[in-house]
Design an enzyme around this catalytic site. Sequence first.
Site, PDB file in Angstrom:
ATOM      1  N   HIS A 186      -2.277   7.728  -4.362  1.00 53.82           N
ATOM      2  CA  HIS A 186      -3.581   7.704  -5.430  1.00 53.82           C
ATOM      3  C   HIS A 186      -3.653   9.035  -5.868  1.00 53.82           C
ATOM      4  CE1 HIS A 186      -6.045   4.432  -4.047  1.00 53.82           C
ATOM      5  NE2 HIS A 186      -5.810   4.720  -2.839  1.00 53.82           N
ATOM      6  N   GLY A 222      -8.109   6.409   5.210  1.00 54.99           N
ATOM      7  CA  GLY A 222      -7.830   7.545   4.533  1.00 54.99           C
ATOM      8  C   GLY A 222      -8.391   7.430   3.410  1.00 54.99           C
ATOM      9  N   HIS A 244       0.450   6.105   1.031  1.00 54.95           N
ATOM     10  CA  HIS A 244      -0.698   5.415   0.161  1.00 54.95           C
ATOM     11  C   HIS A 244      -1.577   6.341  -0.324  1.00 54.95           C
ATOM     12  CE1 HIS A 244      -3.660   2.043  -0.124  1.00 54.95           C
ATOM     13  NE2 HIS A 244      -4.378   2.952  -0.285  1.00 54.95           N
ATOM     14  N   GLU A 245      -1.952   7.496   0.431  1.00 56.50           N
ATOM     15  CA  GLU A 245      -3.033   8.303  -0.235  1.00 56.50           C
ATOM     16  C   GLU A 245      -2.342   9.256  -1.378  1.00 56.50           C
ATOM     17  OE1 GLU A 245      -6.216   7.762   0.354  1.00 56.50           O
ATOM     18  OE2 GLU A 245      -5.610   6.491   2.087  1.00 56.50           O
ATOM     19  N   CYS A 260      -7.067  -1.111   0.768  1.00 59.42           N
ATOM     20  CA  CYS A 260      -7.480   0.247   0.328  1.00 59.42           C
ATOM     21  C   CYS A 260      -8.867   0.183  -0.217  1.00 59.42           C
ATOM     22  CB  CYS A 260      -6.768   0.187  -1.193  1.00 59.42           C
ATOM     23  SG  CYS A 260      -7.288   1.772  -2.060  1.00 59.42           S
ATOM     24  N   LEU A 261      -9.810   1.275   0.224  1.00 60.43           N
ATOM     25  CA  LEU A 261     -11.141   1.261  -0.043  1.00 60.43           C
ATOM     26  C   LEU A 261     -11.576   0.703  -1.503  1.00 60.43           C
ATOM     27  CD1 LEU A 261     -12.094   4.323   2.195  1.00 60.43           C
ATOM     28  CD2 LEU A 261     -12.472   1.622   2.472  1.00 60.43           C
ATOM     29  N   GLN A 265     -10.419   8.668  -5.765  1.00 59.52           N
ATOM     30  CA  GLN A 265     -11.287   7.479  -5.229  1.00 59.52           C
ATOM     31  C   GLN A 265     -12.950   7.634  -5.188  1.00 59.52           C
ATOM     32  OE1 GLN A 265      -8.932   6.543  -1.585  1.00 59.52           O
ATOM     33  NE2 GLN A 265      -9.406   4.711  -2.195  1.00 59.52           N
TER      34      GLN A 265
HETATM   35 NI    NI Z   1      -6.453   3.398  -1.103  1.00 62.43          NI
END
Ligand code: NI
Length: 182
Positions: free
Chosen positions: A145, A47, A141-142, A99-100, A52
């Site tokens: 963000h 995701g 999670h998304e 997480c990226l 991000q």
């Molecule tokens: Ni993340």
Amino acid sequence: MALRKIARLGQPVLLRRAREIDDTDDPELRRLIVDMSETLVDARGLGLAAPQVYASMRVVLVRRLREEGGVDFDLPPRVLINPELETVDDEVESAFEGCLSIPDLRGLVPRARRVGWRATDLDGRRLEGEAEGLFARILQHEVDHLDGILYPMRMHDLRMLAFDGELQSLQAALAPNEEDDR
Ligand code: NI
């Protein structure tokens, strides 16, 4: 189409509440989503949320999951605009997440096992559904963000934060407590 640079832990954009989107026809939004999709696929993430990639807007992309488990890499990511989640019950499950924006690390994060979700798609249509397991985790999670929340802020035990390559040693040494202990 272009890959966008991914904001890493420490960038203030990751800590801000992203703004609602009121025009799904905005060409800039469409460009953003195309770029996010390419960036997500390139990074092999599950995701990606707009903050991000330095866009403080309420859009997330999530990979589609196969019913039998695993990610369906043949389908393009699902686009959720102004996503909202709601609690279904109080069952909580802990699992390791990455997480990226926090490369190479994994942490054990408690999340609701099931959530109800609502969002708008790029054609302005309302979407809604109920998610459980991995899909529910990715959504939480998304959407976090979009509210400036990163997964370590959800962890109950920071000892359960580890580099990818050390995860097995950590799990062997500290058997995770599966119960939610809030
Ligand atoms: Ni993340």
